[in-house]
Scaffold this active site. Structure first.
Site, mmCIF file in Angstrom:
data_model
loop_
_atom_site.group_PDB
_atom_site.id
_atom_site.type_symbol
_atom_site.label_atom_id
_atom_site.label_comp_id
_atom_site.label_asym_id
_atom_site.label_seq_id
_atom_site.Cartn_x
_atom_site.Cartn_y
_atom_site.Cartn_z
ATOM 1 N N ASP A 75 1.156 5.279 0.093
ATOM 2 C CA ASP A 75 0.698 6.694 0.175
ATOM 3 C C ASP A 75 1.845 7.338 -0.318
ATOM 4 O OD1 ASP A 75 -1.717 6.356 1.495
ATOM 5 O OD2 ASP A 75 -0.614 5.901 3.262
ATOM 6 N N ASP A 97 -8.114 1.762 0.936
ATOM 7 C CA ASP A 97 -7.752 2.639 2.216
ATOM 8 C C ASP A 97 -8.897 3.902 2.096
ATOM 9 O OD1 ASP A 97 -6.903 3.225 4.690
ATOM 10 O OD2 ASP A 97 -5.079 3.958 3.925
ATOM 11 N N HIS A 124 0.720 -1.132 0.179
ATOM 12 C CA HIS A 124 0.035 0.144 -0.107
ATOM 13 C C HIS A 124 0.986 1.140 -0.034
ATOM 14 C CE1 HIS A 124 -3.240 2.679 0.492
ATOM 15 N NE2 HIS A 124 -3.089 3.096 1.884
ATOM 16 N N HIS A 153 -6.719 9.878 -0.552
ATOM 17 C CA HIS A 153 -7.333 10.247 0.296
ATOM 18 C C HIS A 153 -6.703 10.878 1.638
ATOM 19 C CE1 HIS A 153 -5.159 6.479 0.919
ATOM 20 N NE2 HIS A 153 -5.294 6.672 2.244
#
Length: 874
Positions: free
Chosen positions: A16, A126, A14, A333
């Site tokens: 970010d 997410d 994941h 997000h």
């Protein structure tokens, strides 16, 4: 060994791009991580695939600094081992514009195709909530599977697998990440990871017996552990369950069947995973800037560039791809949510501002080229007015003119345009013109900047026309004669053809709709309350102090003009300086808020501007719309169409007993409009950059902004337990700065779904563009090499029954245009008469032809359709 339970483990990381670290920091980590992943995919046949978090930007970031690995990447993508897309970035679904989400999928899929293949799964591990319309967005790109984590509970569905159906009927087979995306959290021994998987299978969250369990084999910014393949082989011989490294397709093939339940819902509930509804109003300054840029790009610039392309100005594909991608890099997000450290939020804001500057300059230069090309050889001075919507419209617009006279007239064809002065100020022409010597002796004259309102009728559909500017001598008819008259009174009324607004001496505002007879007393109220939350979540203090703003003495004035009238009201309240004072019921801060009510000639809406300089910390300001609405119900827009919501009473009644991760406070996202219905019709609130409202029993409250001082805090009233994010202070999030807000109240009759709210808000936000082709130009550019007509209309769709989502040049064919339409009504809508002179096809989100479009082609209720128009056969 039990063979009836199996863990399907999808290898992934994941990613970010930014959070408590910057994009620059994550790029360094990405280089090391990608090099290891590529080597393992090439050398280990037991590793079936690796998912790059569903976002193609990871490859873009990596190959921008390691371009020599391009062919390695292509080979792995083509072989199905490196899974890329379908998103460009992991976009937020709640506060990002629906058209931006379509572009996110479009660029993610286009980039993935360039490398060889698209991962045809709508993977959103997410996102802080899932839109009810996500299935339709995915199906617009021919994606029929979805995997997500946050937002669902048994009140929506008792299964972790289901068919998710959007309001238009689009369906995707869906799997919920019951255990999140972190099966392999941290660089731990494999036995520890497998123990965790075994425990989750044995003590699963979701009720009911199941045999198949989906796990994501990875974690935040985590590399792949080389020993995983061998550890899985050994586990299948020694542990109680079965384990398989697999793709999403493998999991869906083994687990789905025809008996899956059908679900129709948005996913905004935090039973098993925190949903963070507070991000809708965190860092309003970033939200507003992003909204401004989205409106600029979609509602103004793209239609302008499409018209200019038709007339001979080459479409700037490279600049627009750069602008869209840079904007979408701020749509993840965390990024657009504002739940980052202050330093990262500053980078997010700077990135959006950079897009704004690029897009504004592209717009200005394009307008200048069109203005010059359409007035070649003509005497006099002109203002070009561009209407970005594909239907003729009347509009009241503001012009900015710099002239060496105090007086002027505007001519539209053979008619003098009705005009109202806003201001006229003397300026130093040498300070605002790039090369004043080009003015000759005129540079020594007195120059004035005029701001005026003009009323125009019949603007060309998706086109423009030129107005002639006449400089008048001081003794001639002047714009100053049209200045509005300002008075201060204790009780004030303003009125136009459709509405009447009354303001009493206490600052209470009443609104009357003259044709329907609807009336609202005390229609708006400003309320201040505490915010004990963090960048993720609003949380009311345990013992809050709610404060209403009251009107200042002699602080109501009215300005009445021939085109528009305004009432200015100054409110004030004594507020606690912070949470400590609020707990002690002390108020030491004076906070003033100015509200300007505007009523334009011919308008069916009351414009509201709110201005303040925030003086307090740890608080939230809401504008309550008191409409005598149907109890605790609202209708709001979402990425496509409208959604009806209640007060979440069923979820609120069980969240504490069931130990949810967070309270389902009825705080909801919107794109730009929310409405309450009454027995006669209702009242809609349209907003420009405000993304949150709260549902109360007797009102709908628009959250103007909230101010708080930490990225994350533990043990909140509405979110008990651990903190989210980091415990870092974030003083920038207190928003101690001037803030302004723009809204409009629009009464309607009948149902909100049949009131054309999406069309109205599109028109309100699609302000016509203007350029005074005079002396003030920021840059000198070469004259256009093409000639354009003095007035022009590209394409006309007639009176709109559906909303226009986008008008743009086709990505793969500069001779075709794409128009996306949205039907927010309860019934299907036919296209009806198509634009003359064009051949029309229906297209998907990739702008690829699906079939002919005819007058009988329908747009389903709450649905979208893409049209591709060309004057040539494909």
């Amino acid at each position: 060994m039990s063979m009836n339970k199996k863990a399907y483990i999808v290898p992934h990381t994941h990613w970010d791009r930014e959070w408590y670290f910057s994009t620059e920091e994550s790029q360094v980590l990405l280089v090391f991580t990608m090099q290891q992943i590529l080597e393992q995919l090439e050398s280990d046949d037991g590793l079936p695939c690796f998912v790059l978090d569903g976002q193609s930007v990871m490859l873009e970031d990596y190959l921008s600094v390691v371009p020599e690995d391009t062919e390695r990447v292509k080979a792995l993508v083509e072989s199905g081992k490196l899974l890329v897309g379908p998103w460009y970035t992991q976009t937020d679904q709640c506060v990002v514009h629906g058209e931006s989400q379509i572009r996110n999928l479009m660029w993610g899929c286009r980039d993935a195709e360039r490398f060889g293949a698209i991962m045809k799964v709508g993977y959103v591990p997410d996102s802080f909530g899932q839109s009810e319309q996500l299935p339709q967005l995915l199906q617009h790109f021919n994606i029929d599977k979805c995997v997500f984590w946050r937002g669902i509970w048994e009140g929506i569905c008792s299964n972790t697998e289901f068919v998710w159906r959007a309001p238009d009927g689009s369906e995707v087979t869906t799997a919920v990440l019951e255990f999140g995306y972190s099966a392999f959290q941290g660089m731990k021994p494999m036995d520890t990871h497998l123990d965790g998987i075994d425990q989750k299978i044995a003590e699963r969250f979701w009720p009911g017996e199941r045999e198949h369990f989906l796990f994501m084999g990875g974690h935040d910014q985590k590399p792949w552990q080389r020993e995983t393949v061998e550890a899985i082989k050994y586990a299948n011989e020694s542990r109680p369950y079965q384990y398989q490294l697999c793709t999403f397709e493998d999991y869906f093939t083994q687990t789905t069947n025809d008996s899956l339940p059908v679900v129709e819902s948005e996913m905004l509930y935090g039973k098993y995973s925190r949903i963070h509804r507070g991000i809708y109003s965190t860092r309003y300054d970033i939200k507003k800037l992003n909204s401004d840029v989205e409106n600029l790009m979609v509602n103004q610039l793209e239609p302008l560039l499409t018209v200019a392309n038709e007339l001979g100005l080459k479409y700037p594909y490279g600049l627009m791809e750069k602008n869209w991608k840079q904007l979408m890099q701020s749509h993840a997000h965390d990024s657009i949510g504002g739940c980052n450290t202050d330093s990262v939020n500053r980078q997010v804001k700077a990135r959006i501002q950079a897009v704004r500057e690029n897009a504004e300059r592209l717009q200005a230069i394009t307008l200048k080229q069109l203005a010059d090309a359409s007035t070649k050889g003509k005497e006099g001075e002109y203002v070009l007015v561009f209407n970005p919507l594909p239907y003729s419209r009347n509009a009241q617009i503001e012009l900015d003119l710099v002239l060496p006279t105090r007086n002027l007239a505007i001519h539209d064809g053979g008619q003098i345009v009705e005009m109202q002065s806003i201001s006229c100020k003397q300026v130093d022409i040498n300070a605002i013109v790039q090369d004043p010597t080009t003015l000759g002796d005129e540079r020594f004259r007195s120059w004035y900047r005029h701001r005026v309102w003009v009323s125009l009728e019949g603007l060309p559909a998706c086109g423009y026309r030129n107005l002639r500017v006449e400089r008048l001598a001081d003794g001639d008819i002047t714009t100053n004669a049209c200045l509005p008259q300002t008075t201060e009174e204790t009780s004030i009324s303003i009125v136009n053809e459709a509405m009447k607004v009354d303001v009493d001496k206490y600052g209470r505002v009443s609104l009357s709709c003259l044709d329907s007879g609807q009336h609202w007393d005390d229609v708006i109220t400003l309320i201040d309350g505490g915010d004990d939350g963090d960048n993720y979540d609003f949380s009311e203090p345990h013992d809050d102090l709610k404060i209403s703003y009251e009107v200042l003495e002699d602080a109501i004035s009215v300005s009445e003009g021939r085109l528009r009238s305004e009432v200015r009201i100054s409110y004030q309240a004594m507020l606690p300086a912070d949470l400590t004072e609020r707990a002690a019921k002390q108020c030491s801060v004076t906070q003033r808020i100015d509200v300007i009510l505007g009523l334009a000639k011919g308008s069916r809406g009351l414009e509201i501007s709110v201005e303040l300089d925030n003086q307090a910390n740890d608080h939230r300001v809401q504008l309550h719309i008191n409409g005598d609405f149907a109890r605790a119900q609202s209708v709001a827009d979402q990425p496509i169409g409208l959604i009806k919501r209640g007060d979440d009473a069923s979820a609120l009644s069980v969240w504490q007993a069931q130990e949810w991760t967070s309270c389902p406070v009825p705080i909801f996202p919107m794109q730009s409009v929310v409405a309450g219905e009454t027995t006669k019709g209702g009242l809609a609130v349209m907003t420009d950059g405000i993304r949150e409202y709260q549902q109360y029993d007797d009102s709908i409250a628009i959250t103007l902004f909230r101010a708080m001082g930490f990225v994350g805090k533990p043990d909140l009233k509405y979110r008990p337990g651990r903190l989210s994010g980091l415990p870092d202070a974030s003083p920038d999030s207190q928003l101690r700065q001037p803030l302004s807000f723009r809204l409009i109240l629009c009464p309607f009759s009948g149902s909100a779904f049949d009131a054309g709210l999406c069309q109205q808000v599109k028109e309100w936000l699609s302000t016509p563009l203007t350029l005074h082709n005079g002396v003030v130009q920021r840059f000198m550019i070469a004259p256009p090499v093409f000639t354009a007509p003095e007035a022009f209309s590209l394409v006309a769709l007639g009176t709109p029954e559906v909303a226009v989502s986008a008008i743009k040049v086709c990505e793969d064919d500069a001779n075709s245009i794409v128009i996306r339409l949205m039907n927010a009504g309860k019934g299907e809508a036919k296209l009806g008469q198509l634009p003359s002179g064009w051949k029309a096809w229906q297209v998907d989100g990739m702008e690829r032809v699906m079939g002919d479009a005819t007058t009988d082609t329908t747009i389903p209720a709450q649905g979208i359709i893409g049209l591709r128009l060309s004057k040539e056969s494909l």
